[in-house]
Design an enzyme around this catalytic site. Structure first.
Site, PDB file in Angstrom:
ATOM      1  N   ASP A 124      40.253 165.990 -33.131  1.00 48.86           N
ATOM      2  CA  ASP A 124      40.241 164.805 -31.721  1.00 48.86           C
ATOM      3  C   ASP A 124      40.558 163.515 -32.372  1.00 48.86           C
ATOM      4  O   ASP A 124      40.757 162.489 -31.196  1.00 48.86           O
ATOM      5  CB  ASP A 124      38.981 165.231 -31.403  1.00 48.86           C
ATOM      6  CG  ASP A 124      39.293 166.916 -30.584  1.00 48.86           C
ATOM      7  OD1 ASP A 124      40.199 166.968 -30.027  1.00 48.86           O
ATOM      8  OD2 ASP A 124      38.139 166.989 -29.654  1.00 48.86           O
ATOM      9  N   THR A 154      37.280 171.706 -37.292  1.00 50.69           N
ATOM     10  CA  THR A 154      37.447 173.175 -37.286  1.00 50.69           C
ATOM     11  C   THR A 154      38.587 174.039 -38.185  1.00 50.69           C
ATOM     12  O   THR A 154      38.241 174.525 -38.700  1.00 50.69           O
ATOM     13  CB  THR A 154      38.220 173.552 -36.266  1.00 50.69           C
ATOM     14  OG1 THR A 154      37.592 173.038 -34.507  1.00 50.69           O
ATOM     15  CG2 THR A 154      39.050 174.901 -36.066  1.00 50.69           C
ATOM     16  N   ASP A 212      31.154 167.420 -35.708  1.00 53.69           N
ATOM     17  CA  ASP A 212      32.208 167.661 -34.954  1.00 53.69           C
ATOM     18  C   ASP A 212      32.887 166.096 -34.840  1.00 53.69           C
ATOM     19  O   ASP A 212      32.173 165.018 -34.782  1.00 53.69           O
ATOM     20  CB  ASP A 212      31.371 168.181 -34.144  1.00 53.69           C
ATOM     21  CG  ASP A 212      32.507 168.411 -32.944  1.00 53.69           C
ATOM     22  OD1 ASP A 212      33.591 167.351 -32.032  1.00 53.69           O
ATOM     23  OD2 ASP A 212      32.954 169.829 -32.350  1.00 53.69           O
ATOM     24  N   SER A 213      34.351 166.134 -34.748  1.00 53.37           N
ATOM     25  CA  SER A 213      35.408 164.930 -35.286  1.00 53.37           C
ATOM     26  C   SER A 213      34.396 164.426 -33.465  1.00 53.37           C
ATOM     27  O   SER A 213      34.624 162.836 -33.259  1.00 53.37           O
ATOM     28  CB  SER A 213      36.313 165.510 -34.281  1.00 53.37           C
ATOM     29  OG  SER A 213      36.481 165.897 -33.818  1.00 53.37           O
ATOM     30  N   THR A 271      50.434 148.769 -25.165  1.00 50.67           N
ATOM     31  CA  THR A 271      50.891 149.365 -24.195  1.00 50.67           C
ATOM     32  C   THR A 271      50.532 150.388 -23.632  1.00 50.67           C
ATOM     33  O   THR A 271      49.401 151.301 -24.700  1.00 50.67           O
ATOM     34  CB  THR A 271      52.604 149.247 -23.731  1.00 50.67           C
ATOM     35  OG1 THR A 271      53.007 150.146 -22.819  1.00 50.67           O
ATOM     36  CG2 THR A 271      52.653 150.131 -25.179  1.00 50.67           C
ATOM     37  N   GLN A 272      50.210 150.613 -22.547  1.00 46.82           N
ATOM     38  CA  GLN A 272      50.241 152.089 -22.091  1.00 46.82           C
ATOM     39  C   GLN A 272      50.948 153.610 -22.758  1.00 46.82           C
ATOM     40  O   GLN A 272      50.262 154.589 -22.703  1.00 46.82           O
ATOM     41  CB  GLN A 272      49.460 152.342 -20.910  1.00 46.82           C
ATOM     42  CG  GLN A 272      48.041 151.424 -19.934  1.00 46.82           C
ATOM     43  CD  GLN A 272      48.497 152.068 -18.601  1.00 46.82           C
ATOM     44  OE1 GLN A 272      49.100 152.608 -18.365  1.00 46.82           O
ATOM     45  NE2 GLN A 272      47.391 150.816 -17.600  1.00 46.82           N
ATOM     46  N   CYS A 273      52.113 153.175 -22.153  1.00 41.93           N
ATOM     47  CA  CYS A 273      53.173 153.781 -22.769  1.00 41.93           C
ATOM     48  C   CYS A 273      52.720 154.186 -24.326  1.00 41.93           C
ATOM     49  O   CYS A 273      52.729 153.818 -25.929  1.00 41.93           O
ATOM     50  CB  CYS A 273      54.131 153.158 -23.346  1.00 41.93           C
ATOM     51  SG  CYS A 273      54.586 152.601 -21.182  1.00 41.93           S
ATOM     52  N   THR A 321      49.233 159.455 -32.965  1.00 40.26           N
ATOM     53  CA  THR A 321      48.534 159.797 -31.413  1.00 40.26           C
ATOM     54  C   THR A 321      47.964 161.147 -31.315  1.00 40.26           C
ATOM     55  O   THR A 321      48.881 162.000 -31.340  1.00 40.26           O
ATOM     56  CB  THR A 321      48.809 158.995 -30.526  1.00 40.26           C
ATOM     57  OG1 THR A 321      48.472 157.294 -30.539  1.00 40.26           O
ATOM     58  CG2 THR A 321      47.999 159.499 -28.650  1.00 40.26           C
TER      59      THR A 321
END
Length: 343
Positions: free
Chosen positions: A93, A16, A60-61, A279-281, A168
């Site tokens: 992204d 972008t 595009d990412s 971990t998902q956390c 992230t």
């Protein structure tokens, strides 16, 4: 005393930030970065010389992949001796993936490589592109006693500079799109630039840049969820040519203790497949053995990803797999911090 201005290479890959809106149709088109100073004259006020390099076809990412990571690394390698710092413009992204990958690919890096982008096109009235770009270039040009202040791969977005392999993307709409939950920001932009020197990586002493251009993509990512089935897990683990699996577990590295689940993972490990536990956390770390629900994973040889992000864990897996080392060497190397990705 005459001060030599640093040379900064601005690499546009797509995203972008490189778009402008056509005033007549309202559609977005790619901005010609050769005319960068016309669009952002403020860059001329910085204490550096800025040159630009653009991908022939902007990516595009969402279409970004390891082949393009190698292209970015090639550009940096071929211009490494003539430039003092690099700013990579990239779609937001997948920016955390690309920048994490580059942190592993650029060994002995002694100059700044700063990724940035924007949520709005560079020509929009309320764009975040100008501030992100100007400050990223300013950070890349920072020198003390003739040496760069920053000597690692970073990501700059919305007034904060992060270690790239700690980031992230957390928001698709806000300007504050990224987070680094397990490591403090390296710098903050306000009225003044505040550099947190104690958190910066130290540059290697007199070691030449070594660029790793081989990445092994024979991997999988499995996010555990209540109700995951034996058939599903077995299908993934029996994928032809698979060499490594990132397992996103609950909390501090916990999983179900049903026999079929542990047996499938054990069988995969015995076949030579690396299983990495993260971990998902958003924040926190894997601590296998802290609870009964993770003790069995430790016993069968699952590797701890500790507090790595998913993006970093994936890129590190691709990188180390390409080296073709033994299981013991792999486990030791994966569980140690190579470029500040682990606490």
């Amino acid at each position: 005393m005459y001060k030599i201005k640093p040379n900064i290479l601005l690499i546009y890959t797509g995203g972008t930030i490189g778009m402008v809106r056509d005033p007549e149709t309202g559609s977005l088109r790619v901005f010609d970065f050769k005319n960068l100073l016309d669009k952002i004259p403020e860059l001329q006020q910085l204490e550096c010389h800025v040159k630009t390099f653009s991908f022939k076809e902007p990516i595009d990412s969402s279409n970004m992949n390891p082949n393009y990571w190698v292209q970015i690394a090639d550009i940096i390698e071929s211009h490494y001796s003539t430039f003092d710092g690099f700013v990579v413009l990239h779609g937001s992204d997948t920016m955390s993936y690309t920048s994490s990958a580059l942190s592993f690919m650029l060994e002995n890096l002694a100059k700044p490589v700063i990724f940035t982008g924007s949520q709005l096109p560079i020509g929009d009235l309320r764009t975040d592109a100008k501030e992100n770009l100007i400050t990223a270039v300013e950070l890349a040009s920072l020198h003390t006693d003739g040496k760069p202040v920053i000597t690692e791969v970073c990501l700059y977005f919305e007034y904060k500079l992060y270690r790239a392999n700690r980031t992230t993307k957390i928001n698709a709409e806000n300007f504050e799109a990224f987070a680094s939950s397990n490591y403090p920001e390296l710098a903050e932009s306000g009225v003044h630039l505040k550099i947190n020197y104690q958190y910066l990586l130290k540059a290697p002493v007199n070691l030449p840049l070594k660029v790793h251009k081989t990445l092994d993509t024979n991997i999988a990512l499995i996010k555990l969820f209540p109700g995951i089935t034996e058939t599903f897990l077995k299908t993934i683990l029996n994928t032809p040519h698979i060499k490594g699996v990132i397992l996103e577990t609950f909390g501090a590295g916990n999983c179900m203790t049903e026999r079929w689940f542990i047996d499938l993972l054990k069988e995969a490990i015995l076949k030579g497949i690396y299983i990495i536990n993260i971990t998902q956390c958003i924040a926190g770390s894997v601590n296998m053995g802290q609870y009964e629900t993770s003790s069995q994973l430790k016993e069968i040889g699952v590797i701890s990803g500790r507090d790595m992000t998913t993006e970093s864990a994936i890129c590190k897996l691709m990188h180390i797999l390409s080296e073709g080392i033994s299981y013991k060497e792999f486990k030791t190397k994966y569980e140690m911090s190579l470029h500040g990705e682990l606490s």
